[in-house]
Motif scaffolding. Structure first.
Motif, mmCIF file in Angstrom:
data_model
loop_
_atom_site.group_PDB
_atom_site.id
_atom_site.type_symbol
_atom_site.label_atom_id
_atom_site.label_comp_id
_atom_site.label_asym_id
_atom_site.label_seq_id
_atom_site.Cartn_x
_atom_site.Cartn_y
_atom_site.Cartn_z
ATOM 1 N N GLU A 76 0.665 -1.145 0.107
ATOM 2 C CA GLU A 76 -0.186 0.096 -0.003
ATOM 3 C C GLU A 76 0.767 1.266 -0.016
ATOM 4 O O GLU A 76 1.995 1.325 0.571
ATOM 5 C CB GLU A 76 -0.897 0.001 1.342
ATOM 6 C CG GLU A 76 -1.835 -1.046 1.514
ATOM 7 C CD GLU A 76 -1.372 -2.156 2.370
ATOM 8 O OE1 GLU A 76 -2.018 -2.977 2.874
ATOM 9 O OE2 GLU A 76 -0.102 -2.356 2.436
ATOM 10 N N SER A 77 0.355 2.290 -0.537
ATOM 11 C CA SER A 77 0.879 3.529 -0.708
ATOM 12 C C SER A 77 -0.082 4.749 -0.594
ATOM 13 O O SER A 77 -1.341 4.618 -0.679
ATOM 14 C CB SER A 77 2.012 4.013 -1.748
ATOM 15 O OG SER A 77 1.193 3.893 -2.941
ATOM 16 N N GLY A 125 -1.018 6.747 2.090
ATOM 17 C CA GLY A 125 -1.528 7.286 3.387
ATOM 18 C C GLY A 125 -0.807 8.717 3.772
ATOM 19 O O GLY A 125 0.426 9.194 3.131
ATOM 20 N N LEU A 145 -5.250 6.131 -1.827
ATOM 21 C CA LEU A 145 -4.403 4.927 -1.435
ATOM 22 C C LEU A 145 -4.334 4.048 -2.682
ATOM 23 O O LEU A 145 -5.339 4.196 -3.412
ATOM 24 C CB LEU A 145 -5.228 4.289 -0.273
ATOM 25 C CG LEU A 145 -5.533 4.922 0.830
ATOM 26 C CD1 LEU A 145 -5.930 4.113 1.930
ATOM 27 C CD2 LEU A 145 -4.280 5.724 1.414
ATOM 28 N N CYS A 192 -2.756 0.233 -4.158
ATOM 29 C CA CYS A 192 -2.193 -1.077 -3.367
ATOM 30 C C CYS A 192 -1.629 -1.647 -4.776
ATOM 31 O O CYS A 192 -2.508 -1.966 -5.945
ATOM 32 C CB CYS A 192 -3.484 -2.057 -3.113
ATOM 33 S SG CYS A 192 -2.975 -3.615 -2.647
ATOM 34 N N THR A 238 -1.116 1.221 5.399
ATOM 35 C CA THR A 238 -0.799 2.509 5.552
ATOM 36 C C THR A 238 -1.442 3.347 6.518
ATOM 37 O O THR A 238 -2.859 3.339 6.497
ATOM 38 C CB THR A 238 -0.728 3.065 3.832
ATOM 39 O OG1 THR A 238 -0.276 4.214 3.840
ATOM 40 C CG2 THR A 238 -2.251 3.125 3.395
ATOM 41 N N GLN A 239 -0.822 4.069 7.212
ATOM 42 C CA GLN A 239 -1.480 5.226 8.124
ATOM 43 C C GLN A 239 -2.355 6.343 7.315
ATOM 44 O O GLN A 239 -1.694 7.013 6.704
ATOM 45 C CB GLN A 239 -0.560 5.554 9.124
ATOM 46 C CG GLN A 239 -1.309 6.550 10.172
ATOM 47 C CD GLN A 239 -1.932 5.689 10.988
ATOM 48 O OE1 GLN A 239 -1.652 4.710 11.750
ATOM 49 N NE2 GLN A 239 -3.391 6.331 11.407
#
Length: 116
Positions: A6-7, A9, A20, A22, A110-111
């Motif tokens: 994931e990216s 966040g 977001l 994935c 991802t936060q």
């Protein structure tokens, strides 16, 4: 099987947007369901949105009208567009893949923090 990353966040103000993404390590064309889940501190992991290989979508009530899930089989990605974000959307967001052949796989998360 598949590896998921994931990216996208980060920290966003209430009312803002995030997208977001994935990325899968292999083709997602034959993966039955791709989805996004989230887990807030002290709470159970919950479904946010899912998208089947047949194009059927499923959204949590909290996500309806604000979030949109999409998949790009050519790029092997599944995105979650999140608009009108609220503080209660703060959580770690996880990408999920489900196949009737090998079961379930998760990304590392991802936060997402929604705060002023």
């Amino acid at each position: 099987q598949v590896l998921l990353a994931e990216s996208g966040g980060g920290l966003v103000q209430p009312g803002g947007s995030l997208r977001l993404s994935c990325a899968a390590s292999r083709s997602i064309f034959n993966i039955n369901v791709m989805g996004w889940y989230r887990q807030a501190p002290g709470k159970q992991r919950e479904l946010v949105a899912s998208l089947s290989s047949g194009g059927n979508t499923n959204y949590a009530d909290s996500a309806k009208g604000r979030f949109t899930i999409s998949r790009d089989d050519a790029k092997n990605t599944v995105d979650l567009q999140m608009n009108s974000l609220k503080p209660e959307d703060t959580a770690v967001y996880y990408c999920n893949a489900y196949s009737i052949r090998w079961g379930t796989r998760w990304g590392q998360g991802t936060q997402v923090t929604v705060s002023s």
